[in-house]
Design a protein around this motif. Structure first.
Motif, PDB file in Angstrom:
ATOM      1  N   LEU A 118       0.827  -1.212   0.000  1.00  0.00           N
ATOM      2  CA  LEU A 118       0.000   0.000   0.000  1.00  0.00           C
ATOM      3  C   LEU A 118       0.860   1.261   0.000  1.00  0.00           C
ATOM      4  O   LEU A 118       0.433   2.320  -0.436  1.00  0.00           O
ATOM      5  N   MET A 119       2.080   1.136   0.510  1.00  0.00           N
ATOM      6  CA  MET A 119       2.920   2.327   0.665  1.00  0.00           C
ATOM      7  C   MET A 119       3.944   2.504  -0.432  1.00  0.00           C
ATOM      8  O   MET A 119       4.480   3.594  -0.600  1.00  0.00           O
ATOM      9  N   LYS A 151       4.240   2.936  -3.560  1.00  0.00           N
ATOM     10  CA  LYS A 151       4.227   3.952  -4.620  1.00  0.00           C
ATOM     11  C   LYS A 151       4.239   5.361  -4.043  1.00  0.00           C
ATOM     12  O   LYS A 151       4.038   6.328  -4.757  1.00  0.00           O
ATOM     13  N   GLY A 152       4.434   5.457  -2.750  1.00  0.00           N
ATOM     14  CA  GLY A 152       4.507   6.775  -2.126  1.00  0.00           C
ATOM     15  C   GLY A 152       3.151   7.214  -1.623  1.00  0.00           C
ATOM     16  O   GLY A 152       2.146   7.078  -2.310  1.00  0.00           O
ATOM     17  N   ILE A 153       3.125   7.688  -0.401  1.00  0.00           N
ATOM     18  CA  ILE A 153       1.883   8.131   0.199  1.00  0.00           C
ATOM     19  C   ILE A 153       2.237   9.325   1.069  1.00  0.00           C
ATOM     20  O   ILE A 153       3.347   9.400   1.602  1.00  0.00           O
ATOM     21  N   LYS A 154       1.318  10.270   1.155  1.00  0.00           N
ATOM     22  CA  LYS A 154       1.605  11.435   1.985  1.00  0.00           C
ATOM     23  C   LYS A 154       1.745  10.985   3.447  1.00  0.00           C
ATOM     24  O   LYS A 154       0.950  10.186   3.921  1.00  0.00           O
ATOM     25  N   PHE A 190       3.332   6.955   9.032  1.00  0.00           N
ATOM     26  CA  PHE A 190       2.761   5.610   8.949  1.00  0.00           C
ATOM     27  C   PHE A 190       3.790   4.571   9.354  1.00  0.00           C
ATOM     28  O   PHE A 190       3.544   3.704  10.187  1.00  0.00           O
TER      29      PHE A 190
END
Lengths: 294, 285
Positions: A92-93, A95-98, A103
């Motif tokens: 889930l993370m 590809k990059g997440i704000k 997190f």
């Protein structure tokens, strides 16, 4: 002569560690194994060599069967659960997440806490009381209308050890996530791009480009989780003490040494724990050292 | 015409936004689940005994009180002191040994040093149960059974593999030419270690000290087998406090938090180094 002078100082410098490892790791493993092959079933007797008798007779004890079954259920649920959850979080993370840093920090923080402290809060959460007497998760389920989800947790006769694996998953899946995240990030972006240009769907890119890169990480995670699982002790003791209902080999060994005062039996159980870990760790170490050389 | 040409990027951008939204939602959901135990720990620890009934289990405290914290602190304090007396010297000794071993095994190899390293590594994975009974015997014979020095000895010895691994993987990245140059200048092994290698070793020291401090602080198995009541570290004392039927939940939770504060502070302030230690545990540099 000059060559010897070149490496001798190095050897001397690590000699204390070599001696320590030789004595405390290999010497004591051997000593323990030797003790397991004697009839020293109390603390004063000398102990005669009896071969593998203890290893065979342990299987006549119902408690041993129970603890082995428990260890198997725990291992399957814990290793499987932590691997899947850790992979999912990384997936889930990746590809990059704000707010990725936040997190990551929160998923990982249980790693910094002792199994004992974890056990205390999860014992409360997994309290077996139901309905009126419910606290913990059972109370939470009850109050949000999911009361059919209430169960005995680790006090369940058949699947209690699956519940016992939950706190361990909570504690270790962040670590697996970090490993997988490093694995994902190790895939060169050009490779993915090239596959996309060739008309691969995202699924195919994942299956044929990314997945092969994750194999070594998955193996490391399996080895680490597996060896933690087979020797699990602190967590069980903190959640339920030495009750048979959650017995595992490591707890059984503790009881054999401190309550039954039977060194030979304790050593036998310990030998089985070591063997169960060694059968997959030794090939893994040989493989990874060879791989590093190439 | 143009709108047709632009449609695919538009659609894929919308799809990307939806996928981002789903991912973010799931991550937040897991975040909440991960934090449930933290809520329980904090909320319960501040509750007065009058709010201990199951009906209020998930409520925030009606009246906030430090009473449980005060009692937990009193009960746990000797264990916290012991844990510091164990983990501070223990992790320093571990780091010194590890850096010497890592230096030799990466820059000053001798015949068989690779095999030796593999044999060291196995020590990282052995279940300590397999050495525990002989270890107790040896500690008794050495006269250090039951006390903190014996516990330090055990942790330092069984920490050698991981510490050596971390330092070795770090030192491998130092160019051999630096070592060679120092050698040509006539410096011996120790001199080179002191003046060339040690000055750049700070990150590896941080990783190892944090790793060893955390594992010594959190250890329960060695402590249960090797120490007596006077020397029990925080984990053992915590387990005893929580295991006693009469201890209210509020005190159990407060004690659990208290025992975790030092490692949590390290994690928050120095998480970067903590992560590197974790990664080293996976046999990768």
């Amino acid at each position: 002569m000059t060559r010897v002078r070149r490496w001798l100082p190095g050897l001397l410098l690590v000699t204390p560690s070599i001696v320590a490892i030789a004595v405390f790791v290999y010497g004591m493993l051997g000593w323990n194994f030797q003790l397991a092959m004697t009839d020293k079933h109390d603390e004063i007797s000398e102990g005669k060599f009896v071969g593998l008798t203890n290893f065979v007779e342990l299987w006549d004890q119902p408690r041993w069967h129970i603890s082995v079954n428990h260890a198997i259920v725990f291992t399957l649920v814990f290793v499987g659960g932590a691997l899947v959850l850790g992979w999912l979080l990384a997936f889930l993370m990746e590809k990059g997440i704000k707010g990725e840093g936040t997190f990551r920090a929160i998923y990982l923080f249980p790693m910094a806490i002792s199994f004992v402290a974890t056990g205390i809060v999860w014992r409360w959460l997994m309290n077996s009381g139901q309905d009126e007497r419910a606290v913990g998760l059972n109370r939470l389920f009850d109050s949000i209308g999911l009361d059919f989800l209430q169960w005995e947790w680790f006090r369940n006769q058949d699947w209690g050890m699956a519940a016992m694996a939950i706190p361990a998953i909570w504690q270790m899946s962040g670590y697996v996530m970090a490993l997988f995240l490093a694995g994902f990030r190790g895939v060169p972006e050009e490779l993915r791009e090239a596959a996309r240009v060739d008309g691969c769907t995202e699924w195919k890119v994942y299956r044929y480009v990314v997945l092969p890169f994750l194999r070594p990480v998955t193996l490391s995670a399996l080895i680490i989780l597996g060896h933690i699982s087979l020797k699990v002790f602190d967590l069980i003791v903190a959640v339920s003490g030495k009750q048979i209902i959650t017995d595992v080999p490591a707890v059984f060994m503790w009881v054999a040494v401190f309550d039954s005062h039977d060194p030979a039996k304790g050593a036998t159980i310990a030998s089985y724990i070591v063997l169960s870990v060694a059968v997959f760790v030794v090939p893994y170490l040989i493989w990874s050292v060879r791989r590093e050389k190439h | 015409m143009t709108s047709v040409a632009q449609a695919p990027p538009d659609r894929s951008r919308a799809r990307a936004r939806i996928s981002y939204g789903i991912r973010l939602t799931l991550l937040i959901l897991f975040l909440v689940i991960f934090l449930i135990p933290v809520y329980v720990l904090l909320a319960t620890s501040f509750k007065p005994l009058t709010e201990a009934d199951p009906g209020q289990a998930w409520n925030l405290p009606g009246t906030w009180t430090f009473e449980a914290w005060r009692v937990a602190w009193e009960k746990l304090r000797p264990g916290l002191v012991n844990s510091f007396l164990l983990a501070v010297p223990g992790s320093l000794i571990s780091a010194i040994l590890g850096s010497m071993n890592g230096y030799v095994l990466s820059k000053w190899r001798f015949p068989g040093s690779d095999l030796l390293f593999t044999l060291f590594l196995f020590g990282m994975f052995i279940p300590y149960q397999g050495v525990m009974i002989p270890l107790v015997q040896v500690m008794v014979n050495l006269g250090v059974y039951g006390g903190i020095p014996g516990l330090i000895l055990a942790h330092v010895v069984y920490g050698i593999p991981i510490c050596t691994l971390i330092f070795r993987n770090y030192y491998v990245t130092i160019p051999d030419e630096l070592i060679e140059a120092s050698r040509v200048d006539g410096a011996g092994m120790l001199r080179t270690f002191w003046s060339v290698v040690l000055p750049v070793s700070a990150p590896a020291f941080a990783v190892v000290i944090i790793w060893q401090f955390t594992s010594m602080w959190n250890d329960f198995l060695f402590a249960v087998f090797l120490t007596g009541p006077q020397s029990w570290p925080a984990t053992v004392l915590l387990n005893n406090i929580a295991g006693a039927q009469a201890t209210p939940y509020s005190q159990q939770m407060a004690a659990a938090i208290l025992s975790s504060i030092p490692t949590m502070i390290i994690y928050i302030l120095l998480g970067r180094f903590f992560m590197r230690g974790l990664m080293a545990g996976a046999l990768k540099g």
